[in-house]
Design an enzyme around this catalytic site. Sequence first.
Site, mmCIF file in Angstrom:
data_model
loop_
_atom_site.group_PDB
_atom_site.id
_atom_site.type_symbol
_atom_site.label_atom_id
_atom_site.label_comp_id
_atom_site.label_asym_id
_atom_site.label_seq_id
_atom_site.Cartn_x
_atom_site.Cartn_y
_atom_site.Cartn_z
ATOM 1 N N GLU A 70 104.212 -35.748 67.804
ATOM 2 C CA GLU A 70 104.785 -34.710 68.671
ATOM 3 C C GLU A 70 103.935 -34.557 69.930
ATOM 4 O O GLU A 70 104.440 -34.453 71.047
ATOM 5 C CB GLU A 70 104.861 -33.375 67.914
ATOM 6 N N THR A 97 98.963 -25.189 72.072
ATOM 7 C CA THR A 97 98.527 -24.862 73.445
ATOM 8 C C THR A 97 97.319 -25.729 73.849
ATOM 9 O O THR A 97 96.672 -26.341 72.991
ATOM 10 C CB THR A 97 98.095 -23.379 73.539
#
Length: 381
Positions: free
Chosen positions: A246, A369
């Site tokens: 991902e 993040t």
Amino acid sequence: MLPNRAIYGEDHEQLRDSLRRFITEEIAPHFATWEAEGIVSRTLWDKLGGAGFLCPTVPEAYGGIESDFRMHAVIAEELAYSGYMGPAADVSVHSDVCLGYLLHHATPEQKARWLPGMVDGSLVCAIAMTEPGTGSDLQGVRTKGMRDGNEWVINGAKTFISNGQHADMVIVVTRTGEGRGSGNMTLIVVEADRAGFRRGRNLDKLGQISADTSELFFDNVRVPVENTLGGEGQAMAILMSELPQERLIIAITSIGAAQKAYDITCDYVRERQAFGKSIADFQNTRYRLAELKTELTVGWAFVDQCIARHLKGELSTYEASMAKLWCTEMQGRVVDACVQMHGGYGFMREFEICRLYADARVQRIYGGTSEIMKELISRNL
Ligand SMILES: Cc1cc2nc3c(=O)[nH]c(=O)nc-3n(C[C@H](O)[C@H](O)[C@H](O)COP(=O)(O)OP(=O)(O)OC[C@H]3O[C@@H](n4cnc5c(N)ncnc54)[C@H](O)[C@@H]3O)c2cc1C
């Protein structure tokens, strides 16, 4: 232009050419409508599937073309380079993210149930980890899965779920044991037609606005235990094994979109005049573009290295984290500089660079993040 790359062969370039035609014919004419509606049309999924652009690594036995990860990479970078980040994000979550969970952790029976539909676009997939109360801290998930005989009973809420409106099936991260322990979390596939499953709002976002992003609610949703993915208590282990892909894909989309921003800015500054010459003639513009071109060139080299390592099954969590961290931050620097070189027009929504700027921001947030990427990298110093 996207650079020529040694990692790709003729079949990858053929796929790239046909995807470019598809983008021109099937995405470009409708894109403004989808942005206005905050969602792509459902028929796009059928067309993408029909043209062979979904889930290319699926084995032939389940309807796929059984290619390697490079086909995913080509599709992701072309969609990102097209500048249509909404559809790019939709496809990526379905093909590059969700598929891995099924391909590597589903039973043969589950694969036969779900993979053909994911390939032909009739089953859109989403993955639901994030909740209103927890995102980065995955072990804080509160959506509960309780065993009742041969069924799971699921209660809870998820938010920010990509493909949430279109999804026919959702891979849900649930807490199936007491306490925060990683062994207390399980992946359960919930089909969207199960009683008690409800979609909330299609959320209003800063960018990527044609990618539907939703709240999802689970109110005593009953699914058979056969919908457990990879075994009870295995969610964290499976997530850890799938998150590198991902993150690599987000890095690829970042650099593809950054390349687009750079290319259209080169065109713009050559045309735009000030003080009797083109903006491109100012030394500041040339030096700024030289810096951006260097960043892009260095970035592509690292991305290609990561793709090559991922093909061999050697891409580590921290390398994928470095790719995501660096490429998404680089994309932020590139789009910001490109808006500046467009002057006031860069702030106008009718200019493509404005959209590329807005679409770029979330790349540093979802999929982990930048701060979480640094945390993961720092564990391998
Ligand atoms: C458009 C969009 C699409 C998304 N799609 C999906 C999806 O399909 N499925 C899904 O499950 N989720 C999805 N997400 C959610 C996304 O993954 C989360 O938003 C992200 O992981 C951050 O979680 P949070 O929003 O709860 O922020 P928080 O975890 O609350 O973080 C807030 C801030 O604190 C910082 N922070 C948190 N922990 C630490 C730490 N340990 N050290 C230093 N800083 C820290 C973060 O970096 C951030 O800056 C999506 C989000 C968006 C915006």
